[in-house]
Scaffold this motif. Structure first.
Motif, PDB file in Angstrom:
ATOM      1  N   HIS A  60       2.092  -0.032   4.587  1.00  0.00           N
ATOM      2  CA  HIS A  60       3.187   0.728   5.202  1.00  0.00           C
ATOM      3  C   HIS A  60       2.588   1.742   6.170  1.00  0.00           C
ATOM      4  CE1 HIS A  60       2.083   3.382   1.874  1.00  0.00           C
ATOM      5  NE2 HIS A  60       2.880   4.338   2.309  1.00  0.00           N
ATOM      6  N   ASP A  64      -1.834   8.030   5.436  1.00  0.00           N
ATOM      7  CA  ASP A  64      -2.934   7.824   4.486  1.00  0.00           C
ATOM      8  C   ASP A  64      -3.148   6.332   4.202  1.00  0.00           C
ATOM      9  OD1 ASP A  64      -0.377   8.188   3.192  1.00  0.00           O
ATOM     10  OD2 ASP A  64      -1.392   8.256   1.249  1.00  0.00           O
ATOM     11  N   HIS A  65      -2.403   5.452   4.899  1.00  0.00           N
ATOM     12  CA  HIS A  65      -2.582   3.999   4.752  1.00  0.00           C
ATOM     13  C   HIS A  65      -2.907   3.310   6.075  1.00  0.00           C
ATOM     14  CE1 HIS A  65      -1.133   4.002   0.535  1.00  0.00           C
ATOM     15  NE2 HIS A  65      -0.655   5.166   0.963  1.00  0.00           N
ATOM     16  N   ASP A 167       2.052   2.213  -2.163  1.00  0.00           N
ATOM     17  CA  ASP A 167       2.946   3.287  -2.626  1.00  0.00           C
ATOM     18  C   ASP A 167       4.305   2.689  -2.974  1.00  0.00           C
ATOM     19  OD1 ASP A 167       0.808   4.765  -1.846  1.00  0.00           O
ATOM     20  OD2 ASP A 167       1.872   5.996  -0.379  1.00  0.00           O
ATOM     21  N   HIS A 221      -4.218   6.069  -6.116  1.00  0.00           N
ATOM     22  CA  HIS A 221      -3.361   6.954  -5.311  1.00  0.00           C
ATOM     23  C   HIS A 221      -3.028   8.197  -6.133  1.00  0.00           C
ATOM     24  CE1 HIS A 221      -0.032   8.117  -2.562  1.00  0.00           C
ATOM     25  NE2 HIS A 221      -0.667   7.402  -1.677  1.00  0.00           N
TER      26      HIS A 221
HETATM   27 ZN    ZN Z   1       0.075   7.045   0.237  1.00  0.00          ZN
END
Ligand code: ZN
Ligand code: ZN
Length: 255
Positions: A60, A64-65, A167, A221
């Motif tokens: 996504h 942070d991805h 996530d 995570h």
């Molecule tokens: Zn994340």
């Protein structure tokens, strides 16, 4: 297959937990699952062959991805290690990936979509099967996190299976997707009393583990609040049906 945790943390800066990224080494090539900004250097720290990486999966569009993807492509465009590369790099992700990368690219005419080697960006639809590496079949499902967020199931030619939830909030669909897999890499952002519906906390992760009955689970995570929690002690209170491993940067598993 070899599975290596590059970043076990979140977008919150942390001294020991980089943000999301996982390396999968198979007989048929290497795959990076998510690409945070810190991951591009973590690959080098772990002495992984980043210059010959075969494929990238973006779950996504939270930074942070995906925040390391444009910098990585800016790096591979000029790095001595990639100038003679001829092999294609495939980048897979949700609908909108191409447009987002073009927006990054246009922000300052970086021109990182033109590489010394062929680059292909492939947007995937939920439930559509695709080959992520030669002989590795993938299928993704939508998750309750962002509009585009996807969890992915990978099946190798010798029947090894992995699910990476990325996530997500709680959904029974994840238990279905991860039923009996060899490795379930599951987010467990919070210990308890989660402040948002769009992530998991330990009780929910353990509920999904009990339903899915994978062979092994890695919880990842992890927000900094986990620093003060005795992970194994808290996990054991749920009597999980399999080994539950706390993700740490540098953790290596054989599948
Ligand atoms: Zn994340
Ligand atoms: Zn996210």
């Amino acid at each position: 297959m070899k599975f290596i945790v590059l970043g076990s943390g979140t977008t919150v800066p942390h001294p020991e937990r980089s943000s999301s990224g996982y390396w999968l080494e198979t007989e048929n090539g290497s795959l990076l699952l998510d690409c945070s900004a810190s991951v591009i250097h973590r690959m080098a720290q772990e002495k992984l062959d980043w210059a010959n990486l075969d494929a990238i999966w973006i779950s996504h569009f939270h930074l942070d991805h995906i925040g390391g993807l444009a910098p990585f492509l800016f790096g591979t465009k000029y790095a001595p290690e990639t100038q003679k590369r001829t092999k294609r790099l495939n980048i897979f992700g949700p609908k909108g990936l191409q447009t987002l990368l073009e927006k990054f690219d246009r922000a300052n005419d970086y021109n990182f979509l033109e590489q010394p080697f062929p680059l292909e960006i492939k947007e995937v639809e939920p439930l559509e099967k695709f080959e992520i590496l030669p002989g590795i079949e993938a299928v993704a499902i939508s998750t309750p996190h962002t509009e585009e967020s996807l969890a992915i199931h990978l099946a190798g030619s010798d029947d090894q299976t992995i699910v990476y939830t990325a996530d997500t909030g709680l959904t029974e669909d994840l238990a279905t997707l991860a039923r009996g897999v060899d490795l379930l890499v599951m987010e467990c952002s919070f210990f308890k009393s989660k402040p948002v519906e769009t992530h998991l906390e330990l009780a929910e992760a353990m509920h999904l583990t009990r339903s899915a009955k994978p062979k092994r689970v890695v919880l990842t995570h992890l927000y900094p609040e986990w620093d003060n929690v005795d992970f194994q002690k808290e996990v054991e209170k749920f009597s999980p049906p399999c080994e539950v491993i706390e993700a740490k940067d540098g953790l290596r598993l054989k599948i």
